[in-house]
Write an enzyme that holds these catalytic residues in place. Structure first.
Site, PDB file in Angstrom:
ATOM      1  N   ASP A   1       0.816  -1.226   0.000  1.00  0.00           N
ATOM      2  CA  ASP A   1       0.000   0.000   0.000  1.00  0.00           C
ATOM      3  C   ASP A   1       0.842   1.267   0.000  1.00  0.00           C
ATOM      4  O   ASP A   1       0.429   2.297   0.525  1.00  0.00           O
ATOM      5  CB  ASP A   1      -0.955   0.027   1.213  1.00  0.00           C
TER       6      ASP A   1
ATOM      7  N   LYS B   1       2.122   2.225  -5.231  1.00  0.00           N
ATOM      8  CA  LYS B   1       2.808   1.779  -6.459  1.00  0.00           C
ATOM      9  C   LYS B   1       1.979   2.083  -7.703  1.00  0.00           C
ATOM     10  O   LYS B   1       2.515   2.484  -8.727  1.00  0.00           O
ATOM     11  CB  LYS B   1       3.091   0.267  -6.380  1.00  0.00           C
TER      12      LYS B   1
ATOM     13  N   GLY C   1      -4.209  -4.106  -4.467  1.00  0.00           N
ATOM     14  CA  GLY C   1      -5.185  -3.101  -4.889  1.00  0.00           C
ATOM     15  C   GLY C   1      -4.393  -1.867  -5.278  1.00  0.00           C
ATOM     16  O   GLY C   1      -3.938  -1.143  -4.408  1.00  0.00           O
ATOM     17  N   HIS C   2      -4.153  -1.698  -6.558  1.00  0.00           N
ATOM     18  CA  HIS C   2      -3.339  -0.565  -6.998  1.00  0.00           C
ATOM     19  C   HIS C   2      -4.256   0.581  -7.433  1.00  0.00           C
ATOM     20  O   HIS C   2      -5.017   0.452  -8.381  1.00  0.00           O
ATOM     21  CB  HIS C   2      -2.400  -1.000  -8.131  1.00  0.00           C
TER      22      HIS C   2
ATOM     23  N   GLN D   1       2.268  -5.795  -3.305  1.00  0.00           N
ATOM     24  CA  GLN D   1       2.570  -5.896  -1.874  1.00  0.00           C
ATOM     25  C   GLN D   1       3.890  -5.152  -1.574  1.00  0.00           C
ATOM     26  O   GLN D   1       4.254  -4.258  -2.307  1.00  0.00           O
ATOM     27  CB  GLN D   1       2.638  -7.358  -1.400  1.00  0.00           C
TER      28      GLN D   1
ATOM     29  N   SER E   1       5.538  12.575  -3.362  1.00  0.00           N
ATOM     30  CA  SER E   1       4.142  12.634  -3.767  1.00  0.00           C
ATOM     31  C   SER E   1       3.365  13.431  -2.718  1.00  0.00           C
ATOM     32  O   SER E   1       3.547  13.234  -1.519  1.00  0.00           O
ATOM     33  CB  SER E   1       3.589  11.209  -3.892  1.00  0.00           C
TER      34      SER E   1
HETATM   35  P1  IMP Z   1      -2.602 -12.742   1.414  1.00  0.00           P
HETATM   36  O1  IMP Z   1      -1.477 -12.472   0.493  1.00  0.00           O
HETATM   37  O2  IMP Z   1      -3.915 -12.221   0.911  1.00  0.00           O
HETATM   38  O3  IMP Z   1      -2.697 -14.142   1.889  1.00  0.00           O
HETATM   39  O4  IMP Z   1      -2.336 -11.883   2.755  1.00  0.00           O
HETATM   40  C1  IMP Z   1      -1.189 -12.093   3.559  1.00  0.00           C
HETATM   41  C2  IMP Z   1      -0.801 -10.821   4.288  1.00  0.00           C
HETATM   42  O5  IMP Z   1      -0.366  -9.856   3.337  1.00  0.00           O
HETATM   43  C3  IMP Z   1      -1.956 -10.145   5.047  1.00  0.00           C
HETATM   44  O6  IMP Z   1      -1.423  -9.504   6.194  1.00  0.00           O
HETATM   45  C4  IMP Z   1      -2.470  -9.122   4.063  1.00  0.00           C
HETATM   46  O7  IMP Z   1      -3.112  -8.055   4.709  1.00  0.00           O
HETATM   47  C5  IMP Z   1      -1.172  -8.688   3.413  1.00  0.00           C
HETATM   48  N1  IMP Z   1      -1.373  -8.217   2.048  1.00  0.00           N
HETATM   49  C6  IMP Z   1      -1.597  -8.959   0.945  1.00  0.00           C
HETATM   50  N2  IMP Z   1      -1.701  -8.177  -0.137  1.00  0.00           N
HETATM   51  C7  IMP Z   1      -1.521  -6.930   0.278  1.00  0.00           C
HETATM   52  C8  IMP Z   1      -1.478  -5.667  -0.398  1.00  0.00           C
HETATM   53  O8  IMP Z   1      -1.601  -5.567  -1.615  1.00  0.00           O
HETATM   54  N3  IMP Z   1      -1.263  -4.580   0.387  1.00  0.00           N
HETATM   55  C9  IMP Z   1      -1.063  -4.675   1.729  1.00  0.00           C
HETATM   56  N4  IMP Z   1      -1.086  -5.820   2.395  1.00  0.00           N
HETATM   57  C10 IMP Z   1      -1.311  -6.931   1.678  1.00  0.00           C
END
Ligand code: IMP
Length: 423
Positions: free
Chosen positions: A13, A16, A40-41, A224, A412
């Protein structure tokens, strides 16, 4: 031409999507290399906000080609929804979005398994986005997965059935109270697959190799953040892919000596969504202000993000692991109004002061040691040029640059494309 990388350096978050969107004009190809719809971009321009989950953030630039690489996991249902939302833009999707045959598919039962696994963990849950990411990568490394290229074969449905049946037995094993109607989920899944199959599939490693030879500029878009990396993140509270620079090599088929610039994105403070250690987390008014002003809610799940001061120990680690060559600091505007800012420059660890990231950064193990620095009061959101930036912000940026030994090239000052200051 080398392949440039863009990576998040914290717990995701970082912004990106916005930066890829800003940089896209300089690239012919934008390629996602890992993760899936857990990402979620967010992109904002012309007063509209878009959230992309699997589709690369170059999709709105008509001259850019977008590639979903082999390291990505694709949920056809979410993918179709993303495409539906793009319909109003009249994009020539078949010609601007290519998908690697080697990317793995997230099945409906992967999502159910994710839910069952998390439910069975109770308090120890990861805080997964429940998009089926972990179970899909497990099947990939377990050599059971179904890949996009399988959809071109005749017998893939047999493979699907066998795998889905196994998943159902595993869901039962977890004995978690998960209610589901598999028929309904499968109807949606197979309908969405038809849409996926109408897109262009490629052997992306070969395609990218040829594109490089033809002098095309390529940007690899990470998802991520480094602290969620399966190897180097805060395991087990991580995602299931390599979010760091090496992940771009395996997730696209790019050789290590072909990597050029490594853009590292970080927020001026720190956030985390989901469970896991977070040494600089705030539970006071300052943290609440960051969350409110920064609108810190997950782009995929809507969950409120945990907020805290910038953790320079962790950031240095991420810069090191990734070989970052240029930094970009996001959400500088959110820190306007704080009298004093704190930066975590060391940890107290087993009675000692350390400046590296130890094996375990849980609360009982490390506590942050802060350096205090003066803040700034000016609203940055209307600023367009580096010469307008207040002294307090310049001091903050100079301090970080000195510590990180990498230049901060972009600050930014708001979510819109235009609120981007180049230094
Ligand atoms: P998973 O990848 O959905 O299984 O989540 C594993 C961990 O990564 C959790 O703590 C999620 O909140 C975190 N996570 C996964 N994708 C994102 C992202 O795009 N942004 C922030 N945290 C993420």
């Amino acid at each position: 031409m080398a392949v440039d990388l863009l990576l998040g350096l914290q717990w995701g978050d970082e912004g990106k999507g916005k930066i890829v969107d800003v940089l896209t004009k300089d690239y012919n190809i934008i390629a996602r290399f890992q993760g899936g719809p857990n990402a979620g971009h967010t992109l904002e321009f012309d007063g509209i906000k878009h959230v992309l989950h699997t589709i690369p953030s170059g999709i709105f630039h008509k001259d850019a080609l977008n590639i979903v690489g082999n390291g990505v996991v694709i949920d056809p249902v979410i993918f179709k929804r993303e495409l539906d939302q793009l319909e109003k833009f009249n994009l020539d999707i078949k010609n601007i979005l290519y998908i690697s045959r080697k990317a793995h598919l997230i099945l409906p039962t992967h999502r159910l398994l994710d839910a069952a696994s998390e439910a069975s963990k109770g308090k120890a849950k990861i805080g997964s986005t429940l998009k089926g990411i972990g179970p899909t990568y497990m099947d990939k490394t377990g050599r059971n997965g179904i890949r996009v290229g399988d959809l071109e074969l005749d017998n893939w449905k047999d493979k699907y059935r066998a795998l889905a049946n196994k998943h159902v037995a595993m869901i039962d094993f977890y004995a978690a109270e998960i209610e589901y109607d598999l028929d309904e989920l499968e109807t949606e899944f197979f309908a969405s697959l038809k849409v996926l199959k109408s897109l262009t599939f490629i052997d992306s490693e070969e395609f990218i190799y040829q594109a490089q030879k033809d002098g095309k500029t390529i940007l690899a878009e990470g998802a991520q953040g480094s602290l969620l990396d399966i190897d180097f993140g805060t395991y087990p509270f991580v995602t299931s892919s390599n979010t760091t620079a090496a992940g771009a090599c395996t997730g696209l088929g790019v050789a290590p000596n072909q990597i050029g610039e490594v853009y590292g994105i970080f927020k001026a403070y720190t956030t985390r969504v989901g469970s896991g250690p977070f040494p600089t987390e705030l539970f006071d008014e300052d943290g609440e202000t960051m969350g409110r002003v920064g609108n810190e809610f997950g782009a995929t799940t809507g969950r409120p993000r945990r907020c805290g001061w910038l953790d320079l120990v962790a950031l240095k680690y991420a810069v090191q692991i990734n070989g970052v060559t240029q930094l970009m600091m996001m959400k500088g505007d959110v820190l306007s109004g704080f009298k004093k800012l704190k930066i975590c420059t060391a940890y107290k660890y087993k009675g000692e002061t350390i400046t590296h990231l130890p094996y375990n950064i849980e609360e009982h193990n490390v506590s942050p040691i802060y350096t205090e620095i003066g803040g700034w009061q000016e609203d940055l959101t209307k600023m367009t040029d580096a010469s307008q930036l207040p002294k307090g912000l310049n001091d903050y940026v100079d301090f970080l640059e000195k510590e990180l030994e990498v230049p901060i090239k972009i600050v930014s000052v708001g979510p819109d494309r235009t609120q981007t200051i180049h230094r």
